[in-house]
Design a protein around this motif. Sequence first.
Motif, PDB file in Angstrom:
ATOM      1  N   CYS A   1       0.818  -1.212   0.000  1.00 40.40           N
ATOM      2  CA  CYS A   1       0.000   0.000   0.000  1.00 40.40           C
ATOM      3  C   CYS A   1       0.856   1.268   0.000  1.00 40.40           C
ATOM      4  O   CYS A   1       0.533   2.234  -0.696  1.00 40.40           O
ATOM      5  N   MET A   2       1.954   1.266   0.774  1.00 35.61           N
ATOM      6  CA  MET A   2       2.814   2.458   0.773  1.00 35.61           C
ATOM      7  C   MET A   2       3.505   2.618  -0.580  1.00 35.61           C
ATOM      8  O   MET A   2       3.700   3.734  -1.055  1.00 35.61           O
ATOM      9  N   GLY A   3       3.857   1.516  -1.202  1.00 32.14           N
ATOM     10  CA  GLY A   3       4.469   1.580  -2.534  1.00 32.14           C
ATOM     11  C   GLY A   3       3.500   2.158  -3.555  1.00 32.14           C
ATOM     12  O   GLY A   3       3.866   3.007  -4.375  1.00 32.14           O
ATOM     13  N   TYR A   4       2.231   1.733  -3.468  1.00 27.65           N
ATOM     14  CA  TYR A   4       1.210   2.247  -4.400  1.00 27.65           C
ATOM     15  C   TYR A   4       0.912   3.711  -4.102  1.00 27.65           C
ATOM     16  O   TYR A   4       0.768   4.541  -5.014  1.00 27.65           O
ATOM     17  N   ALA A   5       0.848   4.053  -2.810  1.00 29.38           N
ATOM     18  CA  ALA A   5       0.604   5.449  -2.428  1.00 29.38           C
ATOM     19  C   ALA A   5       1.727   6.358  -2.929  1.00 29.38           C
ATOM     20  O   ALA A   5       1.489   7.504  -3.317  1.00 29.38           O
ATOM     21  N   ALA A   6       2.952   5.821  -2.950  1.00 27.06           N
ATOM     22  CA  ALA A   6       4.113   6.612  -3.372  1.00 27.06           C
ATOM     23  C   ALA A   6       4.149   6.809  -4.892  1.00 27.06           C
ATOM     24  O   ALA A   6       4.476   7.884  -5.380  1.00 27.06           O
ATOM     25  N   PHE A   7       3.816   5.774  -5.651  1.00 35.34           N
ATOM     26  CA  PHE A   7       4.018   5.816  -7.112  1.00 35.34           C
ATOM     27  C   PHE A   7       2.728   5.848  -7.930  1.00 35.34           C
ATOM     28  O   PHE A   7       2.750   6.149  -9.122  1.00 35.34           O
ATOM     29  N   GLY A   8       1.596   5.475  -7.318  1.00 35.85           N
ATOM     30  CA  GLY A   8       0.339   5.452  -8.061  1.00 35.85           C
ATOM     31  C   GLY A   8       0.405   4.480  -9.226  1.00 35.85           C
ATOM     32  O   GLY A   8       0.960   3.381  -9.110  1.00 35.85           O
ATOM     33  N   ASP A   9      -0.162   4.887 -10.360  1.00 37.59           N
ATOM     34  CA  ASP A   9      -0.213   4.019 -11.544  1.00 37.59           C
ATOM     35  C   ASP A   9       1.178   3.622 -12.053  1.00 37.59           C
ATOM     36  O   ASP A   9       1.317   2.652 -12.791  1.00 37.59           O
ATOM     37  N   LEU A  10       2.203   4.394 -11.673  1.00 39.11           N
ATOM     38  CA  LEU A  10       3.564   4.127 -12.177  1.00 39.11           C
ATOM     39  C   LEU A  10       4.348   3.176 -11.263  1.00 39.11           C
ATOM     40  O   LEU A  10       5.563   3.047 -11.407  1.00 39.11           O
ATOM     41  N   ALA A  11       3.669   2.540 -10.313  1.00 37.96           N
ATOM     42  CA  ALA A  11       4.357   1.602  -9.404  1.00 37.96           C
ATOM     43  C   ALA A  11       5.123   0.557 -10.212  1.00 37.96           C
ATOM     44  O   ALA A  11       4.565  -0.070 -11.109  1.00 37.96           O
ATOM     45  N   PRO A  12       6.425   0.381  -9.912  1.00 41.75           N
ATOM     46  CA  PRO A  12       7.257  -0.531 -10.712  1.00 41.75           C
ATOM     47  C   PRO A  12       7.095  -1.986 -10.297  1.00 41.75           C
ATOM     48  O   PRO A  12       6.603  -2.279  -9.199  1.00 41.75           O
ATOM     49  N   GLY A  13       7.507  -2.904 -11.170  1.00 46.74           N
ATOM     50  CA  GLY A  13       7.440  -4.337 -10.877  1.00 46.74           C
ATOM     51  C   GLY A  13       8.308  -4.731  -9.700  1.00 46.74           C
ATOM     52  O   GLY A  13       8.012  -5.660  -8.973  1.00 46.74           O
ATOM     53  N   ASN A  14       9.409  -3.997  -9.503  1.00 42.49           N
ATOM     54  CA  ASN A  14      10.289  -4.222  -8.358  1.00 42.49           C
ATOM     55  C   ASN A  14      10.336  -2.894  -7.604  1.00 42.49           C
ATOM     56  O   ASN A  14      10.876  -1.909  -8.104  1.00 42.49           O
ATOM     57  N   LEU A  15       9.731  -2.859  -6.412  1.00 43.44           N
ATOM     58  CA  LEU A  15       9.524  -1.612  -5.678  1.00 43.44           C
ATOM     59  C   LEU A  15      10.782  -0.755  -5.579  1.00 43.44           C
ATOM     60  O   LEU A  15      10.750   0.451  -5.776  1.00 43.44           O
ATOM     61  N   LEU A  16      11.920  -1.369  -5.299  1.00 45.33           N
ATOM     62  CA  LEU A  16      13.136  -0.593  -5.057  1.00 45.33           C
ATOM     63  C   LEU A  16      13.635   0.138  -6.303  1.00 45.33           C
ATOM     64  O   LEU A  16      14.273   1.176  -6.199  1.00 45.33           O
ATOM     65  N   THR A  17      13.351  -0.418  -7.493  1.00 39.26           N
ATOM     66  CA  THR A  17      13.816   0.257  -8.710  1.00 39.26           C
ATOM     67  C   THR A  17      13.034   1.541  -8.948  1.00 39.26           C
ATOM     68  O   THR A  17      13.482   2.416  -9.678  1.00 39.26           O
ATOM     69  N   GLY A  18      11.883   1.706  -8.316  1.00 41.89           N
ATOM     70  CA  GLY A  18      11.046   2.884  -8.542  1.00 41.89           C
ATOM     71  C   GLY A  18      11.602   4.149  -7.924  1.00 41.89           C
ATOM     72  O   GLY A  18      11.236   5.251  -8.308  1.00 41.89           O
ATOM     73  N   PHE A  19      12.479   3.997  -6.935  1.00 39.08           N
ATOM     74  CA  PHE A  19      13.008   5.185  -6.274  1.00 39.08           C
ATOM     75  C   PHE A  19      14.135   5.823  -7.084  1.00 39.08           C
ATOM     76  O   PHE A  19      14.812   6.720  -6.620  1.00 39.08           O
ATOM     77  N   GLY A  20      14.327   5.296  -8.293  1.00 42.85           N
ATOM     78  CA  GLY A  20      15.355   5.863  -9.168  1.00 42.85           C
ATOM     79  C   GLY A  20      16.729   5.541  -8.638  1.00 42.85           C
ATOM     80  O   GLY A  20      16.906   4.636  -7.831  1.00 42.85           O
ATOM     81  N   PHE A  21      17.687   6.285  -9.088  1.00 45.64           N
ATOM     82  CA  PHE A  21      19.057   6.033  -8.646  1.00 45.64           C
ATOM     83  C   PHE A  21      19.620   7.319  -8.041  1.00 45.64           C
ATOM     84  O   PHE A  21      20.733   7.728  -8.303  1.00 45.64           O
ATOM     85  N   PHE A  22      18.761   7.977  -7.250  1.00 44.96           N
ATOM     86  CA  PHE A  22      19.150   9.260  -6.683  1.00 44.96           C
ATOM     87  C   PHE A  22      19.441   9.082  -5.198  1.00 44.96           C
ATOM     88  O   PHE A  22      19.432   7.982  -4.667  1.00 44.96           O
ATOM     89  N   ASN A  23      19.685  10.213  -4.547  1.00 44.67           N
ATOM     90  CA  ASN A  23      20.022  10.136  -3.125  1.00 44.67           C
ATOM     91  C   ASN A  23      18.808   9.722  -2.306  1.00 44.67           C
ATOM     92  O   ASN A  23      17.691  10.062  -2.656  1.00 44.67           O
ATOM     93  N   PRO A  24      18.973   9.012  -1.186  1.00 44.05           N
ATOM     94  CA  PRO A  24      20.259   8.509  -0.706  1.00 44.05           C
ATOM     95  C   PRO A  24      20.656   7.231  -1.466  1.00 44.05           C
ATOM     96  O   PRO A  24      20.116   6.160  -1.153  1.00 44.05           O
ATOM     97  N   PHE A  25      21.569   7.353  -2.423  1.00 41.50           N
ATOM     98  CA  PHE A  25      21.906   6.210  -3.278  1.00 41.50           C
ATOM     99  C   PHE A  25      22.508   5.060  -2.474  1.00 41.50           C
ATOM    100  O   PHE A  25      22.294   3.896  -2.775  1.00 41.50           O
ATOM    101  N   TRP A  26      23.236   5.392  -1.382  1.00 43.38           N
ATOM    102  CA  TRP A  26      23.867   4.333  -0.578  1.00 43.38           C
ATOM    103  C   TRP A  26      22.818   3.464   0.122  1.00 43.38           C
ATOM    104  O   TRP A  26      23.027   2.273   0.322  1.00 43.38           O
TER     105      TRP A  26
END
Length: 484
Positions: free
Chosen positions: A300-325
């Motif tokens: 639910c938090m993943g869907y709330a964060a991304f909406g219709d654009l929720a990715p197949g693998n949740l972690l890849t949806g946060f892009g490759f930006f900070n905090p990248f580590w």
Amino acid sequence: MGEENAATMNHHQQNHRVSDLSMDGISQGGSKCFDDDGRLKRTGTVWTASAHIITAVIGSGVLSLAWAIAQLGWIAGPIVMFLFSFVTYYTSVLLADCYRSEDGKRNYTYMEAVQSNLGGVKVMLCGLNQYLNLFGVAIGYTIAASISMTAIKRSNCFHEKGDSSPCHTSNNPYMIIFGIVEIIFSQIPDFDQIWWLSIVAAVMSFTYSSIGLGLGIAKVAETGFRGSLAGISIGTVTKAQKVWRIFQALGDIAFAYSYSMILIEIQDTVKSPPSEEKTMKKATLLSVAVTSLFYMLCGCMGYAAFGDLAPGNLLTGFGFFNPFWLLDIANAAIAIHLVGAYQVYSQPLFAFVEKWAANKWPESKFITKDIKIPIPGFKSLNLNLFRMVWRTIFVIITTIISMLFPFFNDVVGILGALGFWPLTVYFPIEMYVAQKKIPKWSSQWICMQLLSLVCLVISIAAAAGSIEGVVTDLKTYQPFKTTY
């Protein structure tokens, strides 16, 4: 050599002899070391059984739940997840009752439970489905691990070269690295010697799930709640795509809950009294409740964060930006978890093939002879040539198939569909009906058959959706050339 062959051949007879001896011991008051079947006292509790279940269940499937809820929407998504958790709990309770046969004999594996309660061709169908599913899970985990390792490489590349850099990376080298690691770990002889790997895997699964949940909460705080009551809108996708994706989402959720194929094996570690069924039912309730809460939060938090654009693998949806580590830590945790999870799911398959080969060719030194290799400071290593060769070939085959079909979400959906109905619903219900002698056409029998029928329809729909997804992916893909 003859003694070793005899040991391999007569494994069951020895168990019976030990059983007889231990029964003598019981009559003389010496039952402190052995259980009623002559095996060493089991020490498992509600807590250890719950830990095993949670380790098996909270796997990489959790990462596809935000995508699944995005296909179903805010109303149907949570309802479907709750229904799957309820069905899993209900059928697991039925399965726990099948650990002991009517005469009190223990069934050590799922196949033995089917053999003693149903028999006939169903035993073979159960075995085929169970071991095919375990094989499929190994492929799914190889793909998932390579995606996480690729994500680390790309994240570091973006960090160094800037966000506008393409940073395309092939995941094939990472599948090969994962395969090499699994070849090494696959040489661990059996299940009871990988407990430490299981504990590490469990810690890692909580690590990456918690990071995904935390990042989802942070993103919602930043951008507000997204998503809609009916899920991804028609227009973003076609009507046909919407239907297929709903079917695939059902498969993903089914995969995230499936652990029935190893439930009997977990129950066999539990001590009694109280009876194994009581302990297992408590453990099932506790672990399904914890898992469902975790899944609801992450999905639910993943869907709330991304909406219709929720990715197949949740972690890849946060892009490759900070905090990248932080994302690097999460992706590394996934890769480490999957090393252990691959072993947990492959070991029963390894054991099955090795037992079959030893019974088929008891005179073969290649199959039965162990070579002791002394390791300074440690116990000597038992190396078996057949085990080494066959397990290495198994890992190579799963790695090559993974490189040929690297579609993580669709593979997860197919696995969920293949295993969910027969192993989680059909066999537990049929065994319970046979064991409790529930009369045909009674209200309880009709309700159980209706539940089984509904779950069969869901399984077929989920399989169709996932296969359609693979067909779509195949139109644009070249073998061994997948890049991210």
